[in-house]
Design a protein around this motif. Sequence first.
Motif, short mmCIF file in Angstrom:
data_model
loop_
_atom_site.label_atom_id
_atom_site.label_comp_id
_atom_site.label_asym_id
_atom_site.label_seq_id
_atom_site.Cartn_x
_atom_site.Cartn_y
_atom_site.Cartn_z
N ASP A 95 81.71 54.34 -5.13
CA ASP A 95 83.04 54.72 -4.41
C ASP A 95 82.99 56.08 -3.65
O ASP A 95 83.43 56.05 -2.36
N ARG A 96 82.34 57.07 -4.08
CA ARG A 96 82.17 58.14 -3.25
C ARG A 96 81.26 57.97 -1.88
O ARG A 96 81.76 58.44 -0.91
N ALA A 97 80.27 57.32 -2.06
CA ALA A 97 79.49 57.10 -1.06
C ALA A 97 80.04 56.12 0.02
O ALA A 97 79.94 56.41 1.39
N ALA A 98 80.94 55.23 -0.52
CA ALA A 98 81.57 54.36 0.72
C ALA A 98 82.48 55.10 1.34
O ALA A 98 82.72 55.04 2.47
N GLN A 99 83.34 55.98 0.46
CA GLN A 99 84.35 56.88 1.49
C GLN A 99 83.62 57.86 2.32
O GLN A 99 84.12 57.73 3.47
N ARG A 100 82.63 58.22 2.02
CA ARG A 100 81.82 59.19 2.93
C ARG A 100 81.25 58.46 4.16
O ARG A 100 81.30 58.92 5.36
N SER A 101 80.86 57.17 3.65
CA SER A 101 80.25 56.48 4.79
C SER A 101 81.45 56.00 5.87
O SER A 101 81.37 56.11 6.94
N LEU A 102 82.62 55.71 5.47
CA LEU A 102 83.86 55.40 6.13
C LEU A 102 84.20 56.34 7.02
O LEU A 102 84.59 56.47 8.11
N PHE A 103 84.12 57.67 6.17
CA PHE A 103 84.41 58.97 7.10
C PHE A 103 83.61 59.10 8.25
O PHE A 103 84.11 59.57 9.34
N GLU A 104 82.27 58.76 8.02
CA GLU A 104 81.58 58.98 9.20
C GLU A 104 81.94 58.02 10.54
O GLU A 104 81.97 58.69 11.50
N TYR A 105 82.43 56.97 10.30
CA TYR A 105 82.70 56.13 11.13
C TYR A 105 84.02 56.54 12.00
O TYR A 105 84.44 56.52 12.96
N LEU A 106 85.07 57.17 10.84
CA LEU A 106 86.38 57.53 11.53
C LEU A 106 86.39 58.83 12.06
O LEU A 106 87.33 59.46 12.60
N SER A 107 85.07 59.59 12.04
CA SER A 107 85.05 61.01 12.62
C SER A 107 85.35 60.96 14.21
O SER A 107 84.95 60.07 14.79
N TYR A 108 86.04 62.19 14.75
CA TYR A 108 86.15 62.43 15.83
C TYR A 108 84.79 62.11 16.85
O TYR A 108 84.88 61.69 17.97
N SER A 109 83.80 62.95 16.22
CA SER A 109 82.49 62.93 17.01
C SER A 109 81.37 62.92 15.85
O SER A 109 81.57 62.71 14.61
N GLY A 110 80.04 62.43 16.33
CA GLY A 110 79.14 62.18 15.57
C GLY A 110 78.27 61.11 15.87
O GLY A 110 79.02 60.33 16.54
N ALA A 111 77.09 61.03 15.19
CA ALA A 111 76.31 59.80 15.64
C ALA A 111 77.04 58.18 15.21
O ALA A 111 76.74 57.20 15.81
N LYS A 112 77.76 58.22 14.11
CA LYS A 112 78.23 57.19 13.83
C LYS A 112 79.94 57.01 14.05
O LYS A 112 80.41 56.19 13.66
N SER A 113 80.45 58.09 14.67
CA SER A 113 81.79 57.90 15.25
C SER A 113 82.19 56.89 16.22
O SER A 113 81.42 56.77 17.28
N VAL A 114 83.06 55.93 15.88
CA VAL A 114 83.58 54.67 16.53
C VAL A 114 84.16 55.20 17.56
O VAL A 114 83.99 54.75 18.76
N ARG A 115 84.80 56.28 17.49
CA ARG A 115 85.63 56.89 18.62
C ARG A 115 84.76 57.28 19.71
O ARG A 115 85.00 57.01 20.93
N ALA A 116 83.79 58.20 19.28
CA ALA A 116 82.87 58.64 20.49
C ALA A 116 81.85 57.78 21.19
O ALA A 116 81.72 57.71 22.44
N ALA A 117 81.68 56.69 20.41
CA ALA A 117 81.04 55.72 20.70
C ALA A 117 81.84 54.85 21.89
O ALA A 117 81.40 54.48 23.04
N ILE A 118 82.96 54.52 21.56
CA ILE A 118 83.68 53.57 22.41
C ILE A 118 84.33 54.22 23.72
O ILE A 118 84.00 53.87 24.83
N GLU A 119 84.55 55.65 23.49
CA GLU A 119 84.94 56.45 24.34
C GLU A 119 83.74 56.98 25.51
O GLU A 119 83.89 57.52 26.40
N GLY A 120 82.53 56.83 24.82
CA GLY A 120 81.32 56.93 25.53
C GLY A 120 81.24 56.52 26.92
O GLY A 120 80.72 56.78 28.10
#
Length: 135
Positions: free
Chosen positions: A70-95
Amino acid sequence: MAATIQQQADGLETRLATITGLRVFDHVPDVFAPPCAFVLPDVVNYWEGFSGGDARHEWTVTIIVGRAADRAAQRSLFEYLSYSGAKSVRAAIEGDRTLGGVCQTLLVERADNIRMLTQGDATYLAADLSVRIHA
């Protein structure tokens, strides 16, 4: 000429594919292997501007991560939801806010609908990101 729905979907999928390790489906999958993502249009506004000059489309990008722990899943999801970073969906799309030149601009507006999903005996963690595209 406004971008077609398919061109927008293709453009969003191309941007998501820039995130290393994220599987990107070009359809809503019956069976998925996380981490994965897919896109669907929510709203198509044909007459946003004068004489239809600004068609606005609202999209949902769904992100699904595994939940073996559960903790690893939450941290993983947080990476995708982050404003920036290698796994940030926002950053990838707005790139590329024009999706390769097919639309005028776009904006990732929010993430919401964070939830648990069940497929067979497995449980996953998922979230939706809302994207507004001006075609």
